[in-house]
Design a protein around this motif. Sequence first.
Motif, PDB file in Angstrom:
ATOM      1  N   PHE A 217      -3.236  -2.222   2.736  1.00 43.54           N
ATOM      2  CA  PHE A 217      -4.359  -3.138   2.995  1.00 43.54           C
ATOM      3  C   PHE A 217      -4.353  -4.341   2.044  1.00 43.54           C
ATOM      4  CE2 PHE A 217      -9.072  -3.419   1.662  1.00 43.54           C
ATOM      5  CZ  PHE A 217      -9.311  -4.521   2.453  1.00 43.54           C
ATOM      6  N   ILE A 218      -4.557  -4.081   0.743  1.00 41.14           N
ATOM      7  CA  ILE A 218      -4.703  -5.221  -0.173  1.00 41.14           C
ATOM      8  C   ILE A 218      -3.348  -5.893  -0.376  1.00 41.14           C
ATOM      9  CG2 ILE A 218      -5.557  -5.979  -2.424  1.00 41.14           C
ATOM     10  CD1 ILE A 218      -7.214  -3.388  -2.561  1.00 41.14           C
ATOM     11  N   GLY A 219      -2.283  -5.085  -0.451  1.00 40.20           N
ATOM     12  CA  GLY A 219      -0.955  -5.642  -0.679  1.00 40.20           C
ATOM     13  C   GLY A 219      -0.545  -6.630   0.402  1.00 40.20           C
TER      14      GLY A 219
ATOM     15  N   LEU B 299       8.237  -3.536  -2.002  1.00 40.64           N
ATOM     16  CA  LEU B 299       8.725  -2.149  -2.012  1.00 40.64           C
ATOM     17  C   LEU B 299       7.593  -1.246  -1.542  1.00 40.64           C
ATOM     18  CD1 LEU B 299      10.645   0.207  -2.792  1.00 40.64           C
ATOM     19  CD2 LEU B 299       9.742   0.031  -5.129  1.00 40.64           C
ATOM     20  N   ASP B 300       7.816  -0.590  -0.415  1.00 36.64           N
ATOM     21  CA  ASP B 300       6.762   0.264   0.152  1.00 36.64           C
ATOM     22  C   ASP B 300       7.408   1.451   0.846  1.00 36.64           C
ATOM     23  OD1 ASP B 300       4.636   1.264   2.003  1.00 36.64           O
ATOM     24  OD2 ASP B 300       3.527  -0.452   1.224  1.00 36.64           O
ATOM     25  N   LYS B 301       6.807   2.622   0.638  1.00 37.97           N
ATOM     26  CA  LYS B 301       7.347   3.847   1.234  1.00 37.97           C
ATOM     27  C   LYS B 301       6.980   3.974   2.711  1.00 37.97           C
ATOM     28  CE  LYS B 301       6.891   8.809   0.168  1.00 37.97           C
ATOM     29  NZ  LYS B 301       6.189   9.744  -0.732  1.00 37.97           N
TER      30      LYS B 301
ATOM     31  N   GLY C  15      11.016   2.295   0.364  1.00 38.20           N
ATOM     32  CA  GLY C  15      11.406   3.229  -0.698  1.00 38.20           C
ATOM     33  C   GLY C  15      10.202   3.643  -1.511  1.00 38.20           C
ATOM     34  N   ASP C  16      10.490   4.566  -2.440  1.00 37.77           N
ATOM     35  CA  ASP C  16       9.435   5.222  -3.213  1.00 37.77           C
ATOM     36  C   ASP C  16       9.394   4.635  -4.623  1.00 37.77           C
ATOM     37  OD1 ASP C  16       7.873   7.115  -4.610  1.00 37.77           O
ATOM     38  OD2 ASP C  16       8.608   8.751  -3.339  1.00 37.77           O
ATOM     39  N   ILE C  17       8.213   4.311  -5.099  1.00 33.48           N
ATOM     40  CA  ILE C  17       8.115   3.763  -6.468  1.00 33.48           C
ATOM     41  C   ILE C  17       8.519   4.794  -7.523  1.00 33.48           C
ATOM     42  CG2 ILE C  17       6.394   1.972  -6.026  1.00 33.48           C
ATOM     43  CD1 ILE C  17       4.286   3.976  -7.223  1.00 33.48           C
TER      44      ILE C  17
ATOM     45  N   HIS D 142       1.534  -4.385  -8.910  1.00 32.37           N
ATOM     46  CA  HIS D 142       1.660  -2.974  -8.535  1.00 32.37           C
ATOM     47  C   HIS D 142       0.416  -2.457  -7.804  1.00 32.37           C
ATOM     48  CE1 HIS D 142       2.258   1.241  -8.596  1.00 32.37           C
ATOM     49  NE2 HIS D 142       1.749   1.506  -9.777  1.00 32.37           N
ATOM     50  N   PHE D 143       0.527  -2.430  -6.456  1.00 28.95           N
ATOM     51  CA  PHE D 143      -0.564  -1.914  -5.615  1.00 28.95           C
ATOM     52  C   PHE D 143      -0.304  -0.486  -5.154  1.00 28.95           C
ATOM     53  CE2 PHE D 143      -0.616  -6.510  -4.531  1.00 28.95           C
ATOM     54  CZ  PHE D 143      -1.952  -6.812  -4.718  1.00 28.95           C
ATOM     55  N   ALA D 144       0.966  -0.092  -5.031  1.00 30.60           N
ATOM     56  CA  ALA D 144       1.286   1.160  -4.324  1.00 30.60           C
ATOM     57  C   ALA D 144       0.529   2.328  -4.935  1.00 30.60           C
ATOM     58  CB  ALA D 144       2.785   1.438  -4.388  1.00 30.60           C
TER      59      ALA D 144
ATOM     60  N   GLU E 102      -1.631   6.303  -3.568  1.00 34.68           N
ATOM     61  CA  GLU E 102      -2.455   7.047  -2.629  1.00 34.68           C
ATOM     62  C   GLU E 102      -3.869   6.606  -2.961  1.00 34.68           C
ATOM     63  OE1 GLU E 102      -1.845   8.990  -0.107  1.00 34.68           O
ATOM     64  OE2 GLU E 102       0.334   8.943  -0.332  1.00 34.68           O
ATOM     65  N   SER E 103      -4.615   6.119  -1.954  1.00 30.57           N
ATOM     66  CA  SER E 103      -5.856   5.396  -2.266  1.00 30.57           C
ATOM     67  C   SER E 103      -7.146   6.011  -1.731  1.00 30.57           C
ATOM     68  CB  SER E 103      -5.739   3.960  -1.732  1.00 30.57           C
ATOM     69  OG  SER E 103      -5.750   3.985  -0.312  1.00 30.57           O
ATOM     70  N   HIS E 104      -7.045   7.116  -0.968  1.00 33.00           N
ATOM     71  CA  HIS E 104      -8.281   7.572  -0.315  1.00 33.00           C
ATOM     72  C   HIS E 104      -8.858   8.815  -0.997  1.00 33.00           C
ATOM     73  CE1 HIS E 104     -11.288   7.553   2.687  1.00 33.00           C
ATOM     74  NE2 HIS E 104     -10.867   8.602   3.348  1.00 33.00           N
TER      75      HIS E 104
ATOM     76  N   PRO F 190      -9.957  13.568  -8.048  1.00 34.19           N
ATOM     77  CA  PRO F 190      -8.510  13.564  -8.329  1.00 34.19           C
ATOM     78  C   PRO F 190      -7.917  12.158  -8.186  1.00 34.19           C
ATOM     79  CG  PRO F 190      -9.100  15.459  -6.987  1.00 34.19           C
ATOM     80  CD  PRO F 190     -10.337  14.614  -7.081  1.00 34.19           C
ATOM     81  N   TYR F 191      -8.419  11.382  -7.206  1.00 32.55           N
ATOM     82  CA  TYR F 191      -7.930  10.003  -7.049  1.00 32.55           C
ATOM     83  C   TYR F 191      -8.209   9.187  -8.304  1.00 32.55           C
ATOM     84  CZ  TYR F 191      -8.245   5.032  -5.943  1.00 32.55           C
ATOM     85  OH  TYR F 191      -8.133   3.653  -6.001  1.00 32.55           O
ATOM     86  N   SER F 192      -9.487   9.176  -8.739  1.00 32.51           N
ATOM     87  CA  SER F 192      -9.814   8.301  -9.875  1.00 32.51           C
ATOM     88  C   SER F 192      -9.158   8.809 -11.160  1.00 32.51           C
ATOM     89  CB  SER F 192     -11.320   8.116 -10.033  1.00 32.51           C
ATOM     90  OG  SER F 192     -11.991   9.336 -10.097  1.00 32.51           O
TER      91      SER F 192
ATOM     92  N   SER G 279      -6.214  10.175 -11.297  1.00 34.85           N
ATOM     93  CA  SER G 279      -4.812   9.737 -11.258  1.00 34.85           C
ATOM     94  C   SER G 279      -4.713   8.238 -11.559  1.00 34.85           C
ATOM     95  CB  SER G 279      -4.157  10.081  -9.913  1.00 34.85           C
ATOM     96  OG  SER G 279      -4.693   9.294  -8.868  1.00 34.85           O
ATOM     97  N   LYS G 280      -5.684   7.466 -11.104  1.00 39.26           N
ATOM     98  CA  LYS G 280      -5.671   6.029 -11.424  1.00 39.26           C
ATOM     99  C   LYS G 280      -5.940   5.815 -12.911  1.00 39.26           C
ATOM    100  CE  LYS G 280      -5.253   2.936  -8.985  1.00 39.26           C
ATOM    101  NZ  LYS G 280      -4.026   2.234  -8.471  1.00 39.26           N
ATOM    102  N   ALA G 281      -6.858   6.606 -13.475  1.00 45.60           N
ATOM    103  CA  ALA G 281      -7.140   6.484 -14.912  1.00 45.60           C
ATOM    104  C   ALA G 281      -5.872   6.793 -15.711  1.00 45.60           C
ATOM    105  CB  ALA G 281      -8.265   7.433 -15.305  1.00 45.60           C
TER     106      ALA G 281
ATOM    107  N   ASN H 184     -14.968  -1.870  -4.464  1.00 48.77           N
ATOM    108  CA  ASN H 184     -14.534  -1.577  -3.081  1.00 48.77           C
ATOM    109  C   ASN H 184     -14.185  -2.847  -2.321  1.00 48.77           C
ATOM    110  OD1 ASN H 184     -16.123   0.834  -3.871  1.00 48.77           O
ATOM    111  ND2 ASN H 184     -15.707   1.451  -1.762  1.00 48.77           N
ATOM    112  N   ASN H 185     -12.967  -2.908  -1.818  1.00 52.11           N
ATOM    113  CA  ASN H 185     -12.536  -4.041  -0.998  1.00 52.11           C
ATOM    114  C   ASN H 185     -12.841  -3.783   0.474  1.00 52.11           C
ATOM    115  OD1 ASN H 185      -9.645  -5.682  -2.365  1.00 52.11           O
ATOM    116  ND2 ASN H 185     -11.115  -4.479  -3.514  1.00 52.11           N
ATOM    117  N   TYR H 186     -13.016  -4.878   1.229  1.00 51.25           N
ATOM    118  CA  TYR H 186     -13.104  -4.772   2.688  1.00 51.25           C
ATOM    119  C   TYR H 186     -12.531  -6.056   3.267  1.00 51.25           C
ATOM    120  CZ  TYR H 186     -17.069  -7.974   2.516  1.00 51.25           C
ATOM    121  OH  TYR H 186     -17.854  -9.079   2.307  1.00 51.25           O
TER     122      TYR H 186
END
Length: 355
Positions: free
Chosen positions: A13-15, A34-36, A60-62, A82-84, A86-88, A159-161, A163-165, A189-191
Amino acid sequence: MSMRMLVTGGAGFIGSNFIRLALAEGDIGRLVNLDKLTYAGNLKSLADIEEDDRYCFIQGDIADGDLVEKLFAEHGIDTVVHFAAESHVDRSIVGPGEFVRTNVVGTFTLLDAARKAWADGTASTRRCRFLHVSTDEVYGSLGETGYFTEQTPYDPRSPYSASKAGSDHLASAWFHTYGLPVLITNCSNNYGPFQFPEKLIPLIINNARSGKDLPVYGDGKNVRDWLYVDDHCRAILRVLAAGEPGQTYNIGGNSEKQNIEVVTTICDLLDKKLGLLDGRPRRELIRFVKDRAGHDRRYAIDAGKIRRELGWQPRVRFEEGIEMTIDWYLNHQDWLDAVLDGSYQDYYRQMYHGR
Ligand code: NAD
Ligand code: TDX
């Protein structure tokens, strides 16, 4: 000198919005995406720029160190955005492993590849930047008042936040330990266009358009600070141009809304644009469902630092942005059909079955 840029997660989305803006308005000599291509990435989001001579796509995979090191060398990369990830959040609750692998191990792999590539002298002859895109969710949850600043202690809850932290701490450590020119942005939050319809706004637009139930978690009073994606992408270009390595910049939309307000606004606008559904207002499709586990109550960003130091502020008010977003989705049914393949339909049924 023009940037030779590696964008990770550019088919998301953002990338994809960022790549389009960077090629149109940034000083770009080369842009490698570079995107999987996970469920969340789709090259249809970039169809209009794929012929640009400065652009190339690598699937490919980062977390693949050999591949990433090869890309730095082959393309003479001096800038990483670096955007790649898992985001949800909901997916991180049912399957956290992939979040740790991509968000933590993947970020480590990229940081280390940049460190090695730029240690060969690149950084002494060219201006290098590693911009790590992160989230306000690392700061945890706010009560009724207050804002997240760059000084707010980290307190991730999902778990998402978490992993981002973890990835933010790695990025920061690579600055302090190795002197890698890292910049970190934490945004709300982006939209906007090209957002995968598992996230609140595109999910509600898509369901309300066709008369499906509109799931609202808990009491619907959780608050998010909505940021139009183009404003976010402009902030990233600004941080690349003028941000100071080692610094964090919070980016927010100045548009706090309760989820229920967002959902009713979308219903009313669709009623106005498309007419009522079988004579009934779309608000009747709203269903209050079981709350998300560990659901953060409120996020709100104080974006004073980036405004004062880099002169950035959001241009798009929520009222305008939501209307532009609805119009975009109504006019891009082909894109929605392409991204909503069978695997997503299975996931969606699993998520909401029995709620
Ligand atoms: P998205 O889920 O739409 O896109 C993620 C992209 O990354 C996809 O194209 C996917 O194929 C790719 N990807 C996933 N794993 C990969 C891997 N191992 N290797 C290579 N590519 C991989 O995400 P988004 O909403 O565009 O978010 C982009 C970034 O911004 C993320 O880092 C996210 O944490 C952050 N962020 C997003 C928001 C938001 O509201 N969407 C807010 C704050 C921060
Ligand atoms: O069906 C839904 N019903 C609902 O009430 C969905 C999908 C969400 N919600 C609620 C949960 C949140 O309070 O709406 C709010 C927004 O939910 P999401 O769109 O899932 O976003 P959020 O969890 O806030 O996280 C998003 O913003 C921060 C992105 O997904 C993250 O990647 C980013 O870091």
